[in-house]
Design an enzyme around this catalytic site. Structure first.
Site, PDB file in Angstrom:
ATOM      1  N   SER A   1     -10.580 -18.617  35.157  1.00 12.70           N
ATOM      2  CA  SER A   1      -9.622 -19.354  35.992  1.00 12.70           C
ATOM      3  C   SER A   1      -8.600 -18.404  36.602  1.00 12.70           C
ATOM      4  O   SER A   1      -8.217 -18.538  37.771  1.00 12.70           O
ATOM      5  CB  SER A   1      -8.907 -20.413  35.152  1.00 12.70           C
ATOM      6  OG  SER A   1      -9.836 -21.266  34.507  1.00 12.70           O
TER       7      SER A   1
ATOM      8  N   THR B   1      -6.818 -22.072  26.520  1.00 13.02           N
ATOM      9  CA  THR B   1      -8.161 -21.926  25.962  1.00 13.02           C
ATOM     10  C   THR B   1      -8.060 -21.883  24.447  1.00 13.02           C
ATOM     11  O   THR B   1      -7.175 -21.211  23.902  1.00 13.02           O
ATOM     12  CB  THR B   1      -8.865 -20.645  26.460  1.00 13.02           C
ATOM     13  OG1 THR B   1     -10.035 -20.388  25.672  1.00 13.02           O
ATOM     14  CG2 THR B   1      -7.960 -19.427  26.383  1.00 13.02           C
TER      15      THR B   1
ATOM     16  N   ASP C   1     -10.009 -20.435  22.426  1.00 10.32           N
ATOM     17  CA  ASP C   1     -10.565 -19.201  21.858  1.00 10.32           C
ATOM     18  C   ASP C   1      -9.517 -18.138  21.546  1.00 10.32           C
ATOM     19  O   ASP C   1      -9.786 -17.218  20.777  1.00 10.32           O
ATOM     20  CB  ASP C   1     -11.604 -18.595  22.800  1.00 10.32           C
ATOM     21  CG  ASP C   1     -12.886 -19.411  22.865  1.00 10.32           C
ATOM     22  OD1 ASP C   1     -13.011 -20.379  22.090  1.00 10.32           O
ATOM     23  OD2 ASP C   1     -13.763 -19.087  23.683  1.00 10.32           O
TER      24      ASP C   1
ATOM     25  N   GLU D   1     -15.106 -18.161   1.763  1.00  6.84           N
ATOM     26  CA  GLU D   1     -15.579 -17.032   0.961  1.00  6.84           C
ATOM     27  C   GLU D   1     -16.112 -15.894   1.832  1.00  6.84           C
ATOM     28  O   GLU D   1     -16.051 -14.724   1.445  1.00  6.84           O
ATOM     29  CB  GLU D   1     -16.671 -17.494  -0.011  1.00  6.84           C
ATOM     30  CG  GLU D   1     -16.169 -18.189  -1.261  1.00  6.84           C
ATOM     31  CD  GLU D   1     -15.547 -19.553  -1.010  1.00  6.84           C
ATOM     32  OE1 GLU D   1     -14.652 -19.936  -1.787  1.00  6.84           O
ATOM     33  OE2 GLU D   1     -15.956 -20.241  -0.039  1.00  6.84           O
TER      34      GLU D   1
ATOM     35  N   HIS E   1     -20.356 -22.852  -5.395  1.00  6.29           N
ATOM     36  CA  HIS E   1     -20.289 -23.296  -3.997  1.00  6.29           C
ATOM     37  C   HIS E   1     -19.479 -22.297  -3.175  1.00  6.29           C
ATOM     38  O   HIS E   1     -18.604 -21.609  -3.704  1.00  6.29           O
ATOM     39  CB  HIS E   1     -19.662 -24.691  -3.896  1.00  6.29           C
ATOM     40  CG  HIS E   1     -18.203 -24.716  -4.212  1.00  6.29           C
ATOM     41  ND1 HIS E   1     -17.733 -24.759  -5.510  1.00  6.29           N
ATOM     42  CD2 HIS E   1     -17.110 -24.688  -3.405  1.00  6.29           C
ATOM     43  CE1 HIS E   1     -16.421 -24.771  -5.489  1.00  6.29           C
ATOM     44  NE2 HIS E   1     -16.009 -24.726  -4.226  1.00  6.29           N
TER      45      HIS E   1
END
Length: 319
Positions: A105, A125, A127, A187, A215
């Site tokens: 943009s 954005t 990101d 993790e 887990h």
């Protein structure tokens, strides 16, 4: 009296509406008119413009998405398309333009400035991939969305003693994965900036399993590869019971956080002030909580620096 054009372009981000509100209200406060351009550069070329007033931006500060809509436009990438855009802007007696979006943009805003049409960019954005600013509008909200999802996924992951791979957005920049992973207690965090092999990830899983932890959460930035492919490879190497969650576009939605609303408001007001000062081809941003502005070309030339300290901290805390 100046007339300002306003558009949002590229991927939407929570807080864009807060920025729209700030631009419109500050412009009117300073005696300017504002035209909202729907659907970005595409809408500009199709003359989809509407004059905005105070009520146009009432009750939108809390809303995700963008009331001006967004799209991508191949025609605008051509010289002919940009000349057409300038002609349309002049037809509506628009003196200058505010563009809310990311690097693509901003590149469009630079092209218009090169043709003599004043334009200012506001970073929007999720990101957080623009190097010149500490934060972009939408990043904080997206991180919170990811953290919320990680917490819920961890509940079921621990119940069934599984390894869950959570794929988040970030093609070239791993900030979402890094900071959401760190805050969510992941993790393992996999980002484009740091090379890591499947064998290394598998070894981490085996090490934690030997300690009795059954887990784990792996946060993967989409730019590294697909979560499904990683699942298959990890299954072979570790034998773990794995599940994949691709968060996708849910990261772009939702009511913006306080941080995003305030950031968007500050940047929107500053963008209008720059235009009133006769500035062009510049972007606004934030550094050390201070609003800054610099040339678009300079901003786009900067290379994003990966936060190695945060990445190493995440590794330490995930043992």
């Amino acid at each position: 009296m100046k007339t300002i054009g306003l558009l949002t372009s590229g991927g939407d981000a929570p807080g864009m509406n807060a920025a729209i509100r700030a631009v419109v209200r500050s412009a009117i406060y300073y005696g300017c008119k504002v035209y909202g351009i729907n659907r970005g550069y595409k809408g500009l070329l199709e003359e989809d413009l509407t004059e905005m007033n105070l009520s146009s931006v009432g009750d939108i500060i809390h809303r995700g998405g963008t009331i001006l809509k967004s799209s991508r436009c191949e025609e605008f990438k051509t010289e002919e398309g940009r000349l057409k855009a300038v002609k349309i802007l002049k037809k509506y007696k628009i003196d200058c333009l505010v563009v809310i979006g990311g690097d693509g943009s901003f590149a469009g805003a630079q092209k218009l400035s090169d043709l003599g049409f004043p334009a200012i960019g506001i970073p929007g954005t999720i990101d957080n991939d623009l190097a010149y600013t500490d934060y972009t509008i939408g990043f904080d909200t997206a991180m919170n969305t990811i953290i919320d999802a990680i917490g819920k996924i961890r509940d079921t992951s621990s119940s069934h003693e599984r390894v869950n791979i959570v794929e988040v957005m970030g093609r070239h920049c791993g900030d979402l994965a890094l900071y959401a992973g760190l805050a969510g207690g992941a993790e393992t965090i996999i980002v484009p900036e740091v090379e890591i092999t499947v064998d290394e990830v598998a070894l981490r899983l085996k090490t934690t399993q030997k300690r009795g932890k059954r887990h784990s959460i792996i946060v993967l930035a989409e730019g590294v590869g697909s979560a499904s492919d990683l699942e298959k490879e990890l299954k072979k190497e570790s034998g773990a019971d794995l599940r994949v969650t691709v968060l996708g576009h849910v990261q772009r939605g939702g009511s913006p956080t306080v941080s995003d609303r305030i950031l968007a408001s500050r940047l929107g007001v500053r963008a209008v002030e720059l235009l009133l000062d006769g500035k062009s081809a510049r972007v606004v941003g934030i550094k050390e909580n201070k609003i800054i502005d610099l040339e678009i070309s300079e901003a786009l030339a900067q290379k994003k620096v990966f936060d190695k300290e945060a990445y190493e901290m995440a590794k330490i805390l995930s043992i």
